[in-house]
Each structure stands twice: as C-alpha cells, then as structure tokens.
Design a protein around this motif. Structure first.
Motif, mmCIF file in Angstrom:
data_model
loop_
_atom_site.group_PDB
_atom_site.id
_atom_site.type_symbol
_atom_site.label_atom_id
_atom_site.label_comp_id
_atom_site.label_asym_id
_atom_site.label_seq_id
_atom_site.Cartn_x
_atom_site.Cartn_y
_atom_site.Cartn_z
ATOM 1 N N UNK A 274 -1.438 2.709 2.504
ATOM 2 C CA UNK A 274 -1.048 3.073 1.106
ATOM 3 C C UNK A 274 -2.109 4.325 0.716
ATOM 4 N N UNK A 276 -3.568 8.030 0.244
ATOM 5 C CA UNK A 276 -2.866 9.113 -0.364
ATOM 6 C C UNK A 276 -2.174 9.940 0.321
ATOM 7 N N UNK A 280 1.696 8.321 3.029
ATOM 8 C CA UNK A 280 3.040 9.054 2.798
ATOM 9 C C UNK A 280 3.535 9.588 4.224
ATOM 10 N N UNK A 368 5.537 -0.239 -3.656
ATOM 11 C CA UNK A 368 4.030 -0.027 -4.451
ATOM 12 C C UNK A 368 3.890 1.474 -4.490
ATOM 13 N N UNK A 372 6.096 5.076 -8.989
ATOM 14 C CA UNK A 372 5.824 5.948 -10.209
ATOM 15 C C UNK A 372 6.891 7.184 -10.035
ATOM 16 N N UNK A 485 4.707 -7.877 -8.879
ATOM 17 C CA UNK A 485 5.389 -7.904 -7.669
ATOM 18 C C UNK A 485 4.046 -8.513 -6.710
ATOM 19 N N UNK A 486 4.396 -9.795 -6.023
ATOM 20 C CA UNK A 486 3.113 -10.001 -4.843
ATOM 21 C C UNK A 486 3.218 -8.901 -3.701
ATOM 22 N N UNK A 487 2.001 -8.546 -3.440
ATOM 23 C CA UNK A 487 2.039 -7.724 -2.105
ATOM 24 C C UNK A 487 1.413 -8.947 -1.127
ATOM 25 N N UNK B 41 -6.960 -1.428 -5.051
ATOM 26 C CA UNK B 41 -6.568 -0.102 -4.935
ATOM 27 C C UNK B 41 -5.503 0.230 -6.117
ATOM 28 N N UNK B 42 -5.540 1.414 -6.277
ATOM 29 C CA UNK B 42 -4.297 2.303 -7.020
ATOM 30 C C UNK B 42 -3.280 2.971 -5.973
ATOM 31 N N UNK B 43 -1.886 2.783 -6.412
ATOM 32 C CA UNK B 43 -1.188 3.438 -5.834
ATOM 33 C C UNK B 43 -1.476 4.775 -5.518
ATOM 34 N N UNK B 44 -0.814 5.657 -4.282
ATOM 35 C CA UNK B 44 -1.362 7.158 -4.020
ATOM 36 C C UNK B 44 -1.302 7.934 -5.449
ATOM 37 N N UNK B 47 -0.553 4.922 -9.988
ATOM 38 C CA UNK B 47 0.256 3.820 -10.740
ATOM 39 C C UNK B 47 1.290 3.237 -9.926
ATOM 40 N N UNK B 48 1.639 2.097 -9.571
ATOM 41 C CA UNK B 48 0.952 0.898 -10.119
ATOM 42 C C UNK B 48 -0.421 0.540 -9.447
ATOM 43 N N UNK B 49 -0.953 -0.655 -9.653
ATOM 44 C CA UNK B 49 -2.454 -1.000 -9.201
ATOM 45 C C UNK B 49 -2.041 -2.245 -8.402
ATOM 46 N N UNK B 50 -3.016 -2.497 -7.555
ATOM 47 C CA UNK B 50 -3.174 -3.748 -6.747
ATOM 48 C C UNK B 50 -4.338 -4.560 -6.915
ATOM 49 N N UNK B 57 -2.726 -11.092 -3.304
ATOM 50 C CA UNK B 57 -2.564 -9.719 -4.049
ATOM 51 C C UNK B 57 -1.416 -9.532 -4.634
ATOM 52 N N UNK B 58 -1.558 -8.693 -5.909
ATOM 53 C CA UNK B 58 -0.536 -8.705 -6.844
ATOM 54 C C UNK B 58 -0.202 -7.092 -7.107
ATOM 55 N N UNK B 59 0.653 -6.790 -7.304
ATOM 56 C CA UNK B 59 0.864 -5.404 -7.646
ATOM 57 C C UNK B 59 1.430 -5.357 -9.270
#
Lengths: 700, 73
Positions: A274, A276, A280, A368, A372, A485-487, B41-44, B47-50, B57-59
């Motif tokens: 995940x 940056x 991707x 995740x 956005x 959501x659970x990861x 962490x934050x998503x790249x 937003x969202x965050x983990x 772990x929850x996002x």
C-alpha cells in the motif's frame, strides 16, 4: 436436520463449510432476495444427514448490508425454510472478544448452539492460552477447538452437532429485558415470540423483516412510540453490556499472548503493497498479468471449444436428415450453446485470480488504496476489480460486483461496466480499422491502426466513468454508506477453495445465463431462417434455374443464395425496416441486419458481414471479408458503404451499444429484475445512437 | 481529540463517539470505549486510514474516523 453456520467475516466459515460438505454443495437463492444461499450435506457420525447452510458472514445480528440481513431473518423466523435445528457459531480464536459478540446475540435467540473455535493453530502460535473447558462451562455450550484449514478436529465438531440437544442449553448472557422491559413483554405477547432477545431485535428491525406482516410491523411501531423506544441508543447500550459480559468471562479463561513489539509480517507486507509508489505499481502489474492471462490462457481452450462445436455441427449435419429440425439443432441450439460455453475459460481464469486475491487478503488492500479515487465518480474502492475484468468480458465482471456491499455503488458498477470495451468488440474494431485507417507509421514507430485501437479502449473507459458520474446523481442510496472494513492478515490462498469458486461461478453462468442465451439464439435463428411467405420460395426458385447454375461455381452459388435468403428473411425485413433510423448514422439495411444479429454476441458482426456482402461481390473468386466490405457499394448512390465516417460511426456504435444477450441475462440474474437490464439497454443504445450520429456528421 | 487528527504511528484510547449510529457499527467491530487505537497508515491518497484496534486491522474513511473522540496517552 438443519445446521446453520454463522460467524464474522474472515473467520474461516466458508472453509469450514467446504470441509464439512466437500463437493456436495449448491448455490441457490433465499426466496425473494439476491443473496446467495449456500447449502450442502454432511454425514454425521450417528448416520444422520445434516443439511448445512452457510449464512453470510456478519459482525452482528444488526445488518449493515442486504446479505447480512438474511442472518436474522433465518434465525428469528421458525417458519423459515432454512430455520436451523442447530447453529454453529464459528469463532476466530485469535480475536475472541469481537467474535463472541455475535455468539452472545445468537445464544440469546434461544436456538441450540455449538461453538467452533477456529484458527486454534494460529492462536497457540501467538501465545494465546484459552481455557476451553472453563469457557464452555461459563457459557453453557459445547466448544470444539478446530482448524478448518487443516481439517483438524472436524470429526469432533460433527459429533458435537449430532450430540446437541433439541433444547437450547446455553446460559443467558446479558439481561436483555432490562433494555426495554415493557416493550419486549408486549411484543412477546402480541407476536407470540418466545425469546426476549428476538422480540428486541424485531423492535429494531421490524421495518425490514420480510416475515413480519405490515399490520404487525405497524403495531410494533405503535408500541415503540408508546414506550418511547430509541433504536440507536438501545443498540449502543446493548453492545456495551455484551462486551462487559464478554470481558468478564474472558478475564477468567483467556491469557493473552505476549505483546507484539516487532512489526508483524502483514504490516511489513502492507508497507510495500500500500506504498504510495510501489503500491500502485504492483497493483497495475497484477492487473496487467490478469488481463494478459484472460487473453493468453483462454485462447487455446476457447478455440478448442469452438472447434469442438464446429465438429459437433458437422456431425449433426452429416448424420441427421437435412431439414428444419436439424437446422434448428445445429444453427440455433448448438450455436447458442457454443456462445455460452466459449466464455467458460475467461470466466474461470478471471474468478481464479479474483478468488486468490481475495483469499490472500490483497483485495481488501486494493479497495483501501482506490477508495478515494473511485468515490469521486460515485463508485467504491471495490468497483476496481469488475471494471478491470470487463476489458475481457462484462459477464464475469458483473458477477464479481457482488463483493460491493453498498447497494448504490454496486448498481452503478453493474450499470457502467458493459461500456468498457470487452474482447468481443475487438474483432469488430480490427476489421473496421483495417478498412479505413492506413497501415502507416507515425513518427517512425507508432502504428496508426494501433493508436486508433487504443483510442477506442480509452474512449470506452472515459464513457464508463462519465456514466458512473451521471448515475451517482440519479440513483438514491438505500442505506447510509460505510467503509468500516476489516483488513485481514495476509494468508496463503486455499487452492481447493479457488477451484471451488471457479467451478461454482462457471456453473452459475452456464445454467443461469445459458438459459436466456440459448432461447434468444433460437429466436434469432428463426428470424434469419424464416421470412414472409412467398419471398423465400422465389429466391429458392431463382437459384434452381439452369441459367444461374451454369453461371456460377457451386460454392459461389451457395453464398449468393444464402445472402439473398437472408435478405428475404424476417431479419432482412427488420433490417430494411430499421434502415430509415440508421441511414443518418451512415449505415445501410445490411449493416442493420448485422446490428440485429450482433445482439446475440458482437463477434457475430464479422460473420454476418461475410454472408451479406457476398451478394454484391461480382469477382470470380470468393474474397475476404475486408475485401468484400471495401467493395461494398450503396445500391442507390453507388458510393462505397464503408467510408471513414461510416466506419468510425459504426465502431462508436459497437463501443457503446448494449448488444450482448449474455450481459442482459447476467444483469437480470444479479439484480433479480428486468428493470435494470432495461434501463441499461436503453441508456447505452441511446448513447450509442447519438454518439454515432455526431461522429458520422462530423467526419462526413 | 479526534481519531482523524492522528498521524500514522500515533495512538490514543477511545473516549466517546459523536455519531450514535456510527458508534454502534464501530463497537460491533471492536472499537470500544477504553480500547487502544493505533494508526497504522494512511491510504496512498490520504484517505481511508488503517488502524489497529483490539488485535486486528480495520480501515475506515476519515469522515468516519472523525466521529471517534480519543484520550491521548
């Protein structure tokens, strides 16, 4: 006897279901809803056969999605066909506290219950020590430690299911009645509900329960007003009370493992996946791999399937007496069947990848990362996978949109996915591009035809995004959207599970979509083989005259005859009929026929062109499709049919129009209503028509 | 302080929620008053965050995180 499996998502509930039932399982629907109902049979040690029902994974009996609402509907309604004799609550031993919340809710419904304590191997690895006997005694329930992945202790679980008493023996958890004493008593009394907790749940959910009649639901509403019941407050109080109860019990029976100080494997993998840049990059690499695989790996099996059907068709023609029935069998039914079965390799490959990505936990990370971006256009992080898959084929992609919990996001995804250029459009594009785009290089290395082809794919993605934006403002959300959501931790994929998923999805596709595809193929066959009385006989008669027979070789004769027969068929009549509507787009009635036959599948375009244009082909040899199309002249004006303008207009039409029975069938199956396929068909065809009109008039 | 104000690596203990409906969902997922939350962490794209809470772990989206009030430790 009936046994229901209940548990949080990611607890190994489906794995346990597969271990218990093996291949003896089937996927159906809960009556009236789209939610999959997975059932299977399992032989118990006492020779009884148990019907196992896999209920959707949920964190609580208060549903967040349509899928989850099924759990309470089944467990609360004793008249429900799936109402279980025993509930097996699958509990993740590494996360007892959260998992026991659902257990305490189910236990309070007063149905006989057994706990399957899954992932015992992982729990002991991380140093969690569970006093199973102590826990079992405090809850008053059988607890079987298992590892579904390793099939460990599954026999013991079967035995426990067989030994479970007819009456619920578990101890009460929290004082449910204290939450709304008078309301609960009233509902119990008036609706003849035994368990106080079921009564409380009905108070919360009465508006959405299908087993509750409108009068009863209205009555519950009345009672709620009378006792000023506030649903959210009550839920919050209940949840806190349950956790207090669980904490007390766990304090005496569980010793937590040592605090983890070093970074877990999952966290280290996440730092890359995940990231940056890397995140991707890896994601696009994986997509590229999937896309390649769908094309490359399916090529051989698809051509084998096609070859098998050609062989079968010849066999039918050779061994059965010529006649209508043989024609119907070979050109209607077998052709329709091959149209269904030829998609199997692509569906199987796409779902193999999807299930591996899901199983390992990677899919949750994609969601995740992309949420956005996708949210901006009205989609959801989870829409990424179907959108990518539809570059190959919209059918499996629409099926995979099920993973999207939010109704609105899922509907938008289903509605826009068919706009993305699938592999069936490829032959149409390539034929038309080779007709009108010169095979020249730009700047020495860029092939012009290649650029136009890529442009078609880009246009289709842009169209899908714009359509999603439009639907975002049109559709009204049915429920408040969440993204809590659970990861899950990363795990190795379970290969048997991957195979089962592939098998199941293919089966669903063949049986559900197949029915419609075959039916429509038969209709199309009839339309192109029958015509208004008299006309066809005339054509038959014409080709029997000695003059014509001497003029052409027998092969040519066949071609000319078949194209004239098509012209005189109902399909030809329809082609002529729609001609006024398609002339503004630059098409003639022959293209009209292709547009119609393409509704069976877009690939049909090339074949139809080959048949139809053989009539205007006056050269002595049988030319290729491209050549025939290049030579095609408009009968009235004498000008070529396929100009730059009409070809691009046609490509745009094929890019946007909903010309795929398989997609219509699968959208119907997934939405359980003809409304959605109808809306989709209408908006896509309108979009295609208007865009083609614009393209034709600009380029003309 | 809201959960949405934390940076990756920071943590806090859940004190209360500002949205009742959301709080029920969050509690069901193990986000309870008194639990320690660590922002992983934050998503790249920010937003969202983990987060890690009660052992897993929850996002969640920033907007959802802003309904959780924390006590700093």
């Amino acid at each position: 006897m009936k046994v229901a499996l209940v548990g949080n998502p990611n607890t190994g509930k489906s794995t346990l279901f597969n271990v218990l039932t093996g291949l003896n399982q089937k996927v159906g629907n809960f009556p009236g809803v789209t939610v999959d109902k997975k059932t299977g049979v399992c032989k118990l040690p006492d020779k009884r056969v148990a019907q196992i029902i896999d209920l959707p994974g949920t964190y609580s009996l208060y549903p967040k999605s349509k899928d989850e609402s099924i759990v309470f509907e089944v467990l609360a309604d004793r008249q429900n066909a799936s109402f279980p004799d025993v509930v097996v609550v699958v509990v993740d031993a590494t996360n007892l506290k959260r998992n026991l919340l659902l257990y305490t809710q189910v236990a309070d419904l007063k149905i006989p219950v057994v706990i399957a304590l899954n992932m015992m191997d992982l729990a002991s690895k991380s140093g969690i020590n569970i006093d199973i006997d102590g826990l079992s005694e405090k809850l008053g329930v059988q607890i079987i430690p298992i590892s579904a992945r390793q099939s460990f202790n599954v026999d013991k679980l079967k035995q426990a299911i067989a030994f479970t008493s007819d009456h619920p023996l578990q101890k009460d958890t929290i004082d449910v009645s204290a939450l709304a004493p008078r309301l609960i008593d009233k509902i119990k009394e008036e609706l003849f509900i035994e368990s106080p907790y079921a009564a409380l749940q009905i108070a919360h959910q009465h508006e959405d329960l299908r087993f509750l009649s409108t009068d009863k639901s209205d009555r519950v509403e009345e009672l709620e007003n009378e006792f000023s019941f506030h649903s959210d407050t009550s839920k919050a109080r209940e949840t806190i009370a349950r956790y207090n109860f669980i904490n007390e019990i766990l304090a005496d029976t569980v010793i937590a493992g040592p605090k983890q100080t070093k970074k877990t494997v999952t966290s280290r993998i996440d730092a890359v996946l995940t990231h940056k840049v890397w995140g991707f990059l890896i994601f696009f690499l994986i997509l590229f791999l999937i896309f390649q695989a769908i094309f490359a790996w399916s090529e051989v099996p698809m051509s084998l399937i096609e070859a098998a059907f050609v062989w079968l068709t010849t066999l039918v023609h050779e061994n059965l007496p010529a006649g209508v029935l043989t024609d119907l069998l070979s050109d209607g039914i077998i052709a329709g069947l091959s149209g269904v079965l030829v998609f199997i390799p692509q569906i199987a490959i796409l779902f193999a990848f999807i299930s591996v990505l899901e199983d390992t936990g990677y899919m949750a990370r994609v969601t995740f990362m992309m949420d956005k971006v996708m949210r901006k256009v009205g989609l959801n992080g989870k829409s990424v996978v179907p959108m990518i898959g539809s570059l190959a084929c919209a059918v499996p992609s629409i099926m995979s949109a099920r993973n999207i919990e939010s109704w609105k996001d899922r509907m938008i995804t289903i509605m826009v996915v068919p706009l993305i250029s699938c592999s069936a459009r490829l032959p149409v594009y390539t034929v038309l591009i080779s007709l009108v785009v010169p095979d020249k290089m730009i700047a020495g290395f860029l092939n012009m035809q290649g650029i136009v082809l890529m442009g078609m794919y880009l246009i289709s993605v842009v169209a899908a995004i714009l359509a999603a934006l439009a639907f975002k403002y049109i559709l009204k959300a049915k429920e408040r959207g969440y993204f809590i959501m659970e990861l899950p931790v990363y795990r190795m994929p379970r290969w048997d599970n991957v195979l089962l998923t592939m098998f199941e999805k293919v089966k669903t596709f063949v049986f559900e979509a197949g029915k419609v595809i075959i039916a429509i193929s038969i209709v199309l066959w009839a339309l192109s083989n029958y015509g208004p009385p008299g006309k066809r006989a005339e054509v038959e008669h014409k080709y029997e005259s000695p003059q014509i027979i001497s003029e052409y070789s027998s092969e040519e004769l066949e071609l000319h005859k078949s194209s004239e027969l098509l012209e005189s068929s109902y399909a030809g009549v329809v082609g002529k009929f729609i001609e006024p509507a398609i002339i503004p787009l630059g098409y003639d009635w022959k293209i009209g026929i292709a547009l119609i036959t393409s509704f069976a599948a877009r690939e049909v375009f090339v074949g139809t062109m080959a048949t139809i244009y053989s009539v205007s082909d006056d050269e002595a040899h049988i030319s290729s499709v491209t050549e025939k199309m290049r030579n095609a002249k408009n009968a009235d004006t004498g000008l070529p049919v396929f100009t730059l303008a009409s070809s691009f207009s046609l490509m745009i039409f094929y890019a946007f129009a909903m010309q795929c029975i398989s997609t219509i069938a699968i959208v119907y199956r997934e939405t359980k209503s003809w409304k959605w396929p109808f809306i989709q068909f209408t908006y896509m065809t309108l979009l295609a028509y208007i865009s083609s009109l614009v393209v034709y008039n600009v380029l003309k | 302080m809201k959960l949405s104000q934390l940076l990756p690596g920071q943590s806090g203990v859940v004190k209360e929620f500002t949205d009742l409906e959301m709080s029920v969902k969050l509690m069901e997922m193990g986000c309870l008053p008194g639990e320690l939350i660590l922002v992983d962490r934050f998503a790249p794209l920010g937003d969202p965050i983990a987060i890690t809470v009660s052992g897993y772990q929850l996002s969640l989206r920033m907007q959802e995180a802003s309904t959780i009030i924390l006590d700093q430790i």
